[in-house]
Design an enzyme around this catalytic site. Structure first.
Site, PDB file in Angstrom:
ATOM      1  N   TRP A   1       0.825  -1.213   0.000  1.00 10.08           N
ATOM      2  CA  TRP A   1       0.000   0.000   0.000  1.00 10.08           C
ATOM      3  C   TRP A   1       0.855   1.258   0.000  1.00 10.08           C
ATOM      4  O   TRP A   1       0.355   2.350   0.243  1.00 10.08           O
ATOM      5  CB  TRP A   1      -0.961   0.003   1.194  1.00 10.08           C
ATOM      6  CG  TRP A   1      -0.323   0.181   2.549  1.00 10.08           C
ATOM      7  CD1 TRP A   1       0.931  -0.184   2.938  1.00 10.08           C
ATOM      8  CD2 TRP A   1      -0.940   0.767   3.699  1.00 10.08           C
ATOM      9  NE1 TRP A   1       1.140   0.123   4.255  1.00 10.08           N
ATOM     10  CE2 TRP A   1       0.011   0.715   4.758  1.00 10.08           C
ATOM     11  CE3 TRP A   1      -2.182   1.343   3.942  1.00 10.08           C
ATOM     12  CZ2 TRP A   1      -0.259   1.203   6.029  1.00 10.08           C
ATOM     13  CZ3 TRP A   1      -2.439   1.826   5.221  1.00 10.08           C
ATOM     14  CH2 TRP A   1      -1.506   1.756   6.239  1.00 10.08           C
ATOM     15  N   ASP A   2       2.149   1.111  -0.286  1.00 10.48           N
ATOM     16  CA  ASP A   2       3.051   2.259  -0.207  1.00 10.48           C
ATOM     17  C   ASP A   2       2.676   3.377  -1.168  1.00 10.48           C
ATOM     18  O   ASP A   2       3.083   4.524  -0.973  1.00 10.48           O
ATOM     19  CB  ASP A   2       4.488   1.800  -0.455  1.00 10.48           C
ATOM     20  CG  ASP A   2       4.944   0.832   0.615  1.00 10.48           C
ATOM     21  OD1 ASP A   2       5.713   1.229   1.505  1.00 10.48           O
ATOM     22  OD2 ASP A   2       4.500  -0.332   0.587  1.00 10.48           O
TER      23      ASP A   2
ATOM     24  N   GLU B   1      -0.631  -4.687  12.064  1.00 13.50           N
ATOM     25  CA  GLU B   1       0.043  -5.936  11.680  1.00 13.50           C
ATOM     26  C   GLU B   1       0.410  -6.832  12.860  1.00 13.50           C
ATOM     27  O   GLU B   1       0.644  -8.019  12.667  1.00 13.50           O
ATOM     28  CB  GLU B   1       1.294  -5.686  10.833  1.00 13.50           C
ATOM     29  CG  GLU B   1       1.007  -5.116   9.470  1.00 13.50           C
ATOM     30  CD  GLU B   1       2.230  -5.094   8.566  1.00 13.50           C
ATOM     31  OE1 GLU B   1       3.364  -5.102   9.075  1.00 13.50           O
ATOM     32  OE2 GLU B   1       2.044  -5.065   7.335  1.00 13.50           O
TER      33      GLU B   1
ATOM     34  N   LYS C   1       2.710  -2.421  16.196  1.00 13.92           N
ATOM     35  CA  LYS C   1       3.943  -2.305  15.412  1.00 13.92           C
ATOM     36  C   LYS C   1       4.084  -0.902  14.849  1.00 13.92           C
ATOM     37  O   LYS C   1       5.169  -0.326  14.801  1.00 13.92           O
ATOM     38  CB  LYS C   1       3.917  -3.325  14.279  1.00 13.92           C
ATOM     39  CG  LYS C   1       5.102  -3.246  13.328  1.00 13.92           C
ATOM     40  CD  LYS C   1       4.957  -4.253  12.194  1.00 13.92           C
ATOM     41  CE  LYS C   1       6.102  -4.155  11.203  1.00 13.92           C
ATOM     42  NZ  LYS C   1       5.942  -5.096  10.067  1.00 13.92           N
ATOM     43  N   GLN C   2       2.953  -0.350  14.400  1.00 10.42           N
ATOM     44  CA  GLN C   2       2.967   0.952  13.744  1.00 10.42           C
ATOM     45  C   GLN C   2       1.592   1.593  13.899  1.00 10.42           C
ATOM     46  O   GLN C   2       0.679   0.998  14.451  1.00 10.42           O
ATOM     47  CB  GLN C   2       3.308   0.789  12.265  1.00 10.42           C
ATOM     48  CG  GLN C   2       2.332  -0.113  11.509  1.00 10.42           C
ATOM     49  CD  GLN C   2       2.793  -0.460  10.117  1.00 10.42           C
ATOM     50  OE1 GLN C   2       3.415   0.347   9.446  1.00 10.42           O
ATOM     51  NE2 GLN C   2       2.509  -1.668   9.673  1.00 10.42           N
TER      52      GLN C   2
END
Length: 824
Positions: free
Chosen positions: A360-361, A499, A620-621
């Site tokens: 998805w960058d 994630e 994680k983020q």
């Protein structure tokens, strides 16, 4: 003062070679080559790698008792291959000599990598090597390597071998090395003319043909007479070998120009013939370098970013890092991608991590490209719209209507997420459930909508984008189920951007329910679907409704979803990451930091201990905070209000603080999002995250991952922070909006952009912004800040103060973009 246009590496450091090779990658969007020494091979220190956009191949392996299939971006034949030796000795490499000097200089302005190396061999002879190389930005099949080898204090025979190596494998990621990596088979070699070599290979499964032609010219320094050579052919390598006698102080010059053509290229009859023809038409190294440098000059004019009047070297360092990040974005995707059916690989064309897959960058990359090269995002979005049928097939197989896009995508749009992954800390192969990140479809729809908002390209929306948005909307409407107890719709069994949270503790099946980010973005999507239909020409709207069988009843369901979606919000007003998240126990963060130091990969640490991140409030983020990244507070408040929820102002900083304390930043994208959401309320904290995301790869903050490929989303996102966060650029309601908030210590921020046919120069200082329009073909554009909106025409300048005061200068002469020689 340090030059903000050059990146310099001094000294020979084998432990750091992988990072340097990735950061010195050269490319043109079509193909790229890592900055490995031409005389090196994949030996655990060096890793030569050349990758072409969209060139994938599949291999199968037996792992943990099951057959797994992985599709990878293929490491193509090594065109750099240039070896040298004295007399009958072994080919020389830095690991076997005494290095006196070793310097790499990456010239960002010209896209040129230079190398100076001096060493003493085993016999005490001093040798110097000076090299320059490029991957041509204007002629996308060509690259060049120029080498000067000098015998400093000895006389004798020098052997040089200039070749093409087809024996390469995909072995650049340590955790993949137990899996198959031989994707190429050499088909044949040839010598089209006395100075040119040809190697043709094909991939083992996808049957792509790859042809590399290399022309080598060699002469004594000061004497252009060509040196004789012998042809040396092996099974997977072909080379020209030259010998000459050198006296002390004499040099030999080797000029190597190559062409690389694959069967995916357009306007090519056959790769081998195409490679030979392109090379025969190519001039020498220096002439090619001139046209290559001009192409970069023109790119930098479009992608101009300046920091002036700031405090000391930190400003220069920041500017160089931002330019480095832009450079590698353009190495990976450029105007040459317009003719290619390829997406945006998360790790660029710089290495083999994530197997070159598309995630998805693009969500973080497109804003930088759309406001400078709008034709490029359009082409890259076609990568998604061409795979709409694959997404439809995936949805049908899952029992849904519409389009279900894959979390990881490669050649044909099927789900490429690995079935198992290795935890290097424990040595165990574990099931991988990240394919449940269905929010990738929301990112695709968001990118299409934002592209339209920035460009006004109704034609793309009508012919490609609208159908994709509608089919993604249909999928999410089918995934949502009505809960009569709540009188709301819920979405179960997915994963959010975090994630780490893959399942509920003790659950037999993976997936969590009502991820806040996902549910809110689905509401956003339902509204955009209706807006998209309203924007279409009547004939096209009717065609789509008929072709998709889109009924009034289905659209009414979308409306219901947009008003009755469930969002988990705790009593204290904080958005819960998902239903039940706040009931999970807390982790003893201090204990883990004390025991492990770096805890970015808590998932691996806990798994090695026999535990799981699923058991704790650990991220994680950024997950919930992604909502504040993609939407303004007002837009998010409006969406939640539509659902009957309140988002009082004080709930926003509480939500940010809550998740900031529970996030280990195991992704480079995490610092990007946190810098964004902290920018208004906690400026100093925001700048810490900004500096972290800027240096994600140059400082290799994840401890070894940069060597496997750069993090393209973070690189582009660091630049996007300047324009959309600190300058407050926003495209909505058919207008260009600004909300400037640039820290004074960085001085004045100036950058170029394009909006609906108008080239613009934007200057930001503190809360002030000035926008100047150069010559353009479009009509007047609407520019706004706060409650103030005005029209801006070519040659005019408008100024705003974010507090609300407005200054407008009519008919002002357009500000010149400025020559690159004046920048930095």
């Amino acid at each position: 003062m340090t030059d903000p246009w050059t990146l310099v590496f001094d000294g020979w450091d084998p432990a750091d070679e992988g990072r340097r090779e990735a950061l010195c990658t050269l490319g043109n969007g079509r193909f790229a080559t890592r900055g490995a020494a031409p005389e090196s091979s994949a030996d655990g220190v060096h890793y030569p790698g050349t990758y072409a956009a969209g060139c994938f191949n599949r291999l199968r392996d037996e792992v943990a008792g099951r057959c797994v299939e992985n599709e990878s971006l293929v490491n193509l034949p090594n065109w750099l291959d240039l070896r040298f030796a004295v007399g009958d000795g072994e080919w020389l490499e830095l690991s076997g000599v005494g290095v006196l000097e070793h310097r790499l200089v990456l010239d960002l302005r010209r896209g040129l990598l230079s190398r100076t190396t001096r060493f003493v061999d085993g016999a005490g002879r001093r040798i110097s090597v000076r090299q320059r190389r490029f991957v041509h930005m204007a002629r996308p099949h060509l690259a060049g390597l120029h080498t000067v080898i000098t015998a400093e204090d000895w006389s004798g025979r020098l052997r040089v071998a200039s070749g093409i190596d087809g024996s390469v494998t995909n072995s650049g990621v340590r955790r993949y090395q137990g899996l198959s990596g031989r994707h190429l088979r050499t088909v044949g070699t040839g010598q089209p003319d006395p100075s040119t070599l040809l190697l043709v290979a094909r991939t083992t499964q996808s049957w792509l043909r790859v042809a590399v032609a290399a022309r080598t010219r060699a002469w004594r320094d000061g004497d252009r007479k060509e040196l004789p050579r012998r042809l040396r052919n092996g099974t997977d390598r072909t080379a020209h070998e030259l010998e000459l006698e050198l006296r002390a102080g004499e040099s030999v010059v080797i000029e190597k120009v190559v062409s690389l053509v694959t069967s995916r290229d357009v306007a090519v009859s056959e790769p081998a013939a195409g490679a030979v023809e392109l090379l025969a038409d190519a001039p020498g190294f220096d002439e090619l370098l001139d046209s290559h440098a001009l192409a970069w000059h023109q790119l930098w004019r479009r992608f101009r970013f300046e920091l002036t009047d700031g405090d000391g070297p930190a400003t220069v360092e920041t500017l160089r890092t931002l330019r480095l990040n832009l450079f590698h974005l353009l190495v990976s995707v450029s105007s040459h991608n317009v003719d290619l059916d390829a997406g945006i690989p998360a790790r660029g064309l710089h290495g083999e991590a994530y197997r070159g897959h598309v995630f998805w960058d693009e969500l973080f990359v497109f804003p930088v490209l759309t406001l400078r090269l709008p034709e490029l995002p359009r082409a890259l979005l076609r990568y998604r719209t061409r795979r709409l049928d694959a997404a439809r097939r995936a949805a049908r197989l899952g029992g849904y209507r519409g389009a279900m896009y894959p979390w990881q995508s490669g050649s044909d749009g099927r789900e490429e997420t690995q079935q198992v992954h290795l935890n290097p800390r424990s040595g165990r192969w574990l099931p991988d459930t990240s394919h449940l990140q269905r929010h990738i479809g929301l990112a695709v729809a968001y990118s299409i909508w934002q592209y339209y908002q920035s460009t006004g390209d109704v034609e793309f929306l009508a012919t490609h984008g609208a159908e994709t948005i509608l089919e993604i909307t249909r999928f999410w409407a089918g995934l949502a189920s009505y809960d009569p107890a709540l009188d709301r719709y819920r979405i179960r069994g997915v994963m959010g951007p975090d994630e780490y949270s893959t399942r509920y503790p003790g659950a037999a099946e993976p997936g969590i329910d009502d991820n806040a980010y996902t549910n809110v973005m689905v509401v956003w999507l339902m509204l955009r679907a209706e807006e998209t239909l309203a924007l279409l020409p009547p004939t096209r709207r009717i065609e789509l409704e008929e072709g998709l069988g889109l009924s009034r009843a289905e659209r009414l369901r979308w409306q219901q979803l947009s008003r009755r979606m469930y969002v988990p919000i705790a009593p204290d007003g904080i958005l819960s990451q998902f239903e039940g998240y706040r009931e999970l126990p807390e982790l003893d963060w201090d204990d883990y930091r004390r025991r492990y130091g770096d805890i970015q990969r808590l998932d691996r640490i806990l798994e090695a201990e026999g535990r799981s991140v699923d058991e704790y409030q650990v991220s994680k983020q950024a997950d919930v905070l992604m909502l504040f990244y993609l939407m303004s507070a007002d837009e998010l408040r409006e969406l939640l209000g539509r659902l009957g929820y309140e988002l009082p102002p004080e709930a926003i900083p509480r939500t940010i603080d809550y998740y900031l304390a529970r996030t280990c930043h195991g992704s480079t994208l995490s610092a990007l999002v946190h810098a964004w959401v902290l920018a208004r309320a906690h400026r100093e904290q925001a700048m810490e995250h900004f500096e972290r995301v800027c240096s994600s790869d140059i400082a290799d903050i994840q401890g070894g991952t940069t060597a496997e490929g750069v993090h393209l989303g973070a690189m582009a996102g660091s630049v996007d922070l300047l324009q959309r966060c600190f300058a407050g650029v926003e495209t909505r309601q058919d207008a260009l909006w600004f909300n400037p908030y640039w820290p004074d210590r960085y001085g004045r921020l100036t950058f170029a952009m394009e909006y609906r046919g108008h080239p613009l120069t934007v200057e930001v200082c503190g809360r002030r912004v000035q926008v100047s329009a150069g010559p353009g073909t479009g009509g007047p554009i609407r520019v706004g800040c706060g409650t103030q909106v005005c029209e801006l025409r070519s040659g005019q300048t408008v100024g705003f103060v974010a507090a609300g005061a407005l200054g407008y200068v009519a008919a002002e002469e357009p500000r010149a973009a400025g020559d690159l020689e004046d920048q930095g």
